[in-house]
Write a protein that holds these residues in place. Structure first.
Motif, PDB file in Angstrom:
ATOM      1  N   ASN A  50       0.964  -1.372   0.043  1.00 32.48           N
ATOM      2  CA  ASN A  50      -0.104   0.071  -0.094  1.00 32.48           C
ATOM      3  C   ASN A  50       0.669   1.580   0.366  1.00 32.48           C
ATOM      4  O   ASN A  50       0.485   2.293  -0.429  1.00 32.48           O
ATOM      5  CB  ASN A  50      -1.196   0.319   1.543  1.00 32.48           C
ATOM      6  N   LEU A  51       1.679   1.127   0.938  1.00 32.45           N
ATOM      7  CA  LEU A  51       3.153   2.352   1.034  1.00 32.45           C
ATOM      8  C   LEU A  51       4.050   2.569   0.046  1.00 32.45           C
ATOM      9  O   LEU A  51       4.155   3.466  -0.776  1.00 32.45           O
ATOM     10  CB  LEU A  51       3.732   1.960   1.774  1.00 32.45           C
ATOM     11  N   TRP A  52       4.328   1.813  -0.594  1.00 31.46           N
ATOM     12  CA  TRP A  52       5.512   1.641  -2.073  1.00 31.46           C
ATOM     13  C   TRP A  52       4.171   1.673  -3.939  1.00 31.46           C
ATOM     14  O   TRP A  52       5.374   1.864  -4.827  1.00 31.46           O
ATOM     15  CB  TRP A  52       6.272   0.633  -1.749  1.00 31.46           C
ATOM     16  N   LEU A  53       3.726   1.219  -3.451  1.00 30.75           N
ATOM     17  CA  LEU A  53       3.074   0.699  -5.557  1.00 30.75           C
ATOM     18  C   LEU A  53       2.822   2.189  -5.638  1.00 30.75           C
ATOM     19  O   LEU A  53       1.841   2.607  -5.256  1.00 30.75           O
ATOM     20  CB  LEU A  53       1.501  -0.059  -5.534  1.00 30.75           C
ATOM     21  N   ARG A  54       3.030   2.829  -7.107  1.00 29.47           N
ATOM     22  CA  ARG A  54       2.915   3.463  -7.460  1.00 29.47           C
ATOM     23  C   ARG A  54       1.367   3.880  -8.212  1.00 29.47           C
ATOM     24  O   ARG A  54       0.868   4.962  -8.568  1.00 29.47           O
ATOM     25  CB  ARG A  54       3.737   4.531  -8.230  1.00 29.47           C
ATOM     26  N   SER A  55       1.978   2.447  -8.731  1.00 32.79           N
ATOM     27  CA  SER A  55       0.536   2.712 -10.193  1.00 32.79           C
ATOM     28  C   SER A  55      -0.773   1.235 -10.058  1.00 32.79           C
ATOM     29  O   SER A  55      -1.114   1.122 -10.927  1.00 32.79           O
ATOM     30  CB  SER A  55       1.187   1.745 -11.922  1.00 32.79           C
ATOM     31  N   ALA A  56      -0.936   1.190  -9.328  1.00 31.66           N
ATOM     32  CA  ALA A  56      -1.482   0.209  -8.925  1.00 31.66           C
ATOM     33  C   ALA A  56      -3.068   0.924  -7.954  1.00 31.66           C
ATOM     34  O   ALA A  56      -2.805   2.113  -7.717  1.00 31.66           O
ATOM     35  CB  ALA A  56      -0.713  -1.248  -7.573  1.00 31.66           C
ATOM     36  N   ASP A  57      -3.852   0.370  -8.308  1.00 30.35           N
ATOM     37  CA  ASP A  57      -5.330   1.027  -7.780  1.00 30.35           C
ATOM     38  C   ASP A  57      -5.450   0.726  -6.357  1.00 30.35           C
ATOM     39  O   ASP A  57      -5.476   1.998  -5.619  1.00 30.35           O
ATOM     40  CB  ASP A  57      -6.705   0.309  -8.274  1.00 30.35           C
ATOM     41  N   ARG A  58      -6.000  -0.467  -5.465  1.00 28.62           N
ATOM     42  CA  ARG A  58      -5.237  -1.017  -4.434  1.00 28.62           C
ATOM     43  C   ARG A  58      -5.271  -2.360  -4.128  1.00 28.62           C
ATOM     44  O   ARG A  58      -5.460  -3.193  -5.425  1.00 28.62           O
ATOM     45  CB  ARG A  58      -6.961  -0.744  -4.323  1.00 28.62           C
ATOM     46  N   ILE A  59      -5.092  -2.367  -3.092  1.00 30.31           N
ATOM     47  CA  ILE A  59      -3.712  -4.169  -2.635  1.00 30.31           C
ATOM     48  C   ILE A  59      -5.519  -4.523  -2.145  1.00 30.31           C
ATOM     49  O   ILE A  59      -6.043  -3.988  -1.041  1.00 30.31           O
ATOM     50  CB  ILE A  59      -3.051  -3.746  -1.810  1.00 30.31           C
ATOM     51  N   LEU A  60      -5.383  -6.018  -2.405  1.00 32.72           N
ATOM     52  CA  LEU A  60      -7.257  -6.872  -1.934  1.00 32.72           C
ATOM     53  C   LEU A  60      -6.751  -7.944  -1.191  1.00 32.72           C
ATOM     54  O   LEU A  60      -4.434  -9.075  -1.886  1.00 32.72           O
ATOM     55  CB  LEU A  60      -8.524  -7.327  -2.880  1.00 32.72           C
ATOM     56  N   ILE A  61      -7.288  -8.933  -0.600  1.00 35.77           N
ATOM     57  CA  ILE A  61      -7.012 -10.178   0.412  1.00 35.77           C
ATOM     58  C   ILE A  61      -7.720 -10.997  -0.184  1.00 35.77           C
ATOM     59  O   ILE A  61      -9.043 -10.682  -0.146  1.00 35.77           O
ATOM     60  CB  ILE A  61      -6.997  -9.727   1.397  1.00 35.77           C
ATOM     61  N   LYS A  62      -7.148 -11.710  -0.853  1.00 36.65           N
ATOM     62  CA  LYS A  62      -8.629 -12.938  -1.529  1.00 36.65           C
ATOM     63  C   LYS A  62      -8.907 -13.704  -0.812  1.00 36.65           C
ATOM     64  O   LYS A  62      -8.100 -14.724   0.131  1.00 36.65           O
ATOM     65  CB  LYS A  62      -8.088 -13.734  -3.090  1.00 36.65           C
ATOM     66  N   MET A  63     -10.326 -13.891  -0.466  1.00 40.88           N
ATOM     67  CA  MET A  63     -10.171 -14.578   1.098  1.00 40.88           C
ATOM     68  C   MET A  63     -10.806 -16.017   0.385  1.00 40.88           C
ATOM     69  O   MET A  63     -11.085 -16.921   1.291  1.00 40.88           O
ATOM     70  CB  MET A  63     -11.819 -13.692   1.218  1.00 40.88           C
ATOM     71  N   GLY A  64     -11.442 -16.197  -0.764  1.00 42.23           N
ATOM     72  CA  GLY A  64     -12.091 -17.529  -1.134  1.00 42.23           C
ATOM     73  C   GLY A  64     -12.223 -17.087  -2.690  1.00 42.23           C
ATOM     74  O   GLY A  64     -12.592 -16.108  -3.527  1.00 42.23           O
TER      75      GLY A  64
END
Length: 386
Positions: A50-64
């Protein structure tokens, strides 16, 4: 909970390789799909991404992930997830959804089923009938593709393009910070080379370049929804932020300049640059493109010219693109990188691009026109100088 989490960095179409390279530079192995880059990690890795990615939209955790051709399958697959390991009794857990090429095509209905399944699972654990949802945010998404449901938790909150340095919004939506950072990385610019944007608008491209030049983590000035999650904890966020602060290299001299014909845009650009910590490092001035004055050798023009949505505007845009071509022809050692939806761009500039790359600026299909000038001569190594 001891096993590594399956993590997803979502990304605009066409930028998957850029985000994958960013993750690889952070030390992760990646697997790329359309619109997403998969990697694994734990709580500290969520913070770092979350702190470092410059070009991604968001960080998700795959729950299932499971087949879901019926509402029963969607309900049971969702309920089988250990939601109580993540969401506390007072947690807020809205559900977003999307469906593509799946029998369960009603997104509101799918969202309702997933919400009901999560509530049922949490009722079993907490022995309460009503959830007030007044606590930390745990945004759930159900994504259906080819009858396969993927259930994720969003760790980011407001999209990663919300860096925190842009306090004032302009009337027209500027280039997103995440796209601007990707364009800087797709160009061959580095902090040893001059950078010039003759249509700088509110300065997004130049500020993102300065952040890259000084190795400033783009998320340092903002907060994230998962900072309030007990499953991650404050200590991991503190560790990741300390790492990011220690990594800043603000002793590097930057040669970053921009101009725009609109005085209000320049005012906003200067305010944003100051807010980002680059009030002295980025030079702005009010000038039309014909009066752009890039200085130095082996520099890079990186720009996003006006699009011209109406016919009268298009004629003016065509004229400005021709003027950009005249400016570029006076810079024999420079390279130029331009994102534009204008199909006549190369004709207006007067030269075919060395390379082109299809990108989407929001919903607008564009080409990233790349004019490769000569690279700077390599500096001799210290032992060669003696």
């Amino acid at each position: 909970m001891n096993r590594p989490w399956s993590l997803i960095a979502t990304t605009p179409m066409g930028l998957e390789s850029v985000v994958a390279r960013e993750l690889q530079q952070l030390g992760y192995e990646t697997q790329t799909e359309n619109g997403r880059v998969n990697f694994t990690g734990g709580p500290l890795d969520v913070c770092r991404a979350n702190l470092w990615l410059r070009s991604a939209d968001r960080i998700l955790i795959k729950m299932g992930q499971f087949p879901a051709r019926t509402f029963d399958e969607l309900f049971e697959g969702t309920k089988a997830i250990d939601w109580h390991d993540w969401i506390p009794a007072h947690g807020e857990f809205p559900v977003d959804g999307r469906s593509h090429k799946s029998q369960l095509s009603s997104v509101p209905a799918c969202q309702g089923i997933v919400k009901k399944a999560v509530v049922d699972k949490l009722k079993q654990q907490y022995h309460i009938e009503w959830f007030e949802e007044t606590g930390p945010l745990y945004r759930i998404e159900v994504s259906l593709l080819n009858d396969i449901a993927t259930i994720t938790l969003d760790t980011t909150g407001a999209g990663l393009h919300k860096r925190g340095y842009r306090k004032q919004l302009t009337g027209k939506a500027p280039l997103k910070e995440t796209m601007a950072a990707a364009l800087v990385q797709l160009s061959r610019w580095n902090p040893e080379r001059p950078l010039y944007d003759p249509f700088c608008g509110s300065g997004t491209l130049l500020i993102e370049a300065a952040m890259i030049g000084w190795n400033v983590a783009p998320g340092l000035r903002r907060s994230f929804s998962s900072e309030a999650w007990s499953v991650i904890g404050e200590s991991y966020w503190e560790e990741a932020r300390d790492e990011a602060f220690d990594a800043v290299r603000d002793d590097i001299e930057l040669q970053i300049m921009g101009s725009d014909i609109d005085p209000e845009a320049i005012r906003l650009a200067e305010a944003a640059a100051k807010s980002a910590g680059f009030g002295r490092e980025i030079q702005f001035r009010v000038a039309p493109v014909a009066q752009a004055k890039p200085t130095g050798d082996y520099g890079v023009i990186l720009t996003n010219p006006p699009y011209g949505e109406r016919l009268s505007e298009q004629e003016e845009v065509d004229r400005m693109i021709r003027q950009l071509g005249f400016v570029y022809k006076t810079l024999p050692t420079w390279s130029m990188f331009v994102i534009s939806p204008n199909r006549q761009f190369e004709h207006r500039i007067g030269d075919p691009a060395t390379k082109r790359r299809k990108l989407f600026n929001g919903n607008i299909e564009c080409q990233f026109y790349q004019y490769m000038g000569p690279l700077p001569p390599r500096k001799p190594r210290p032992e060669q100088q003696s």
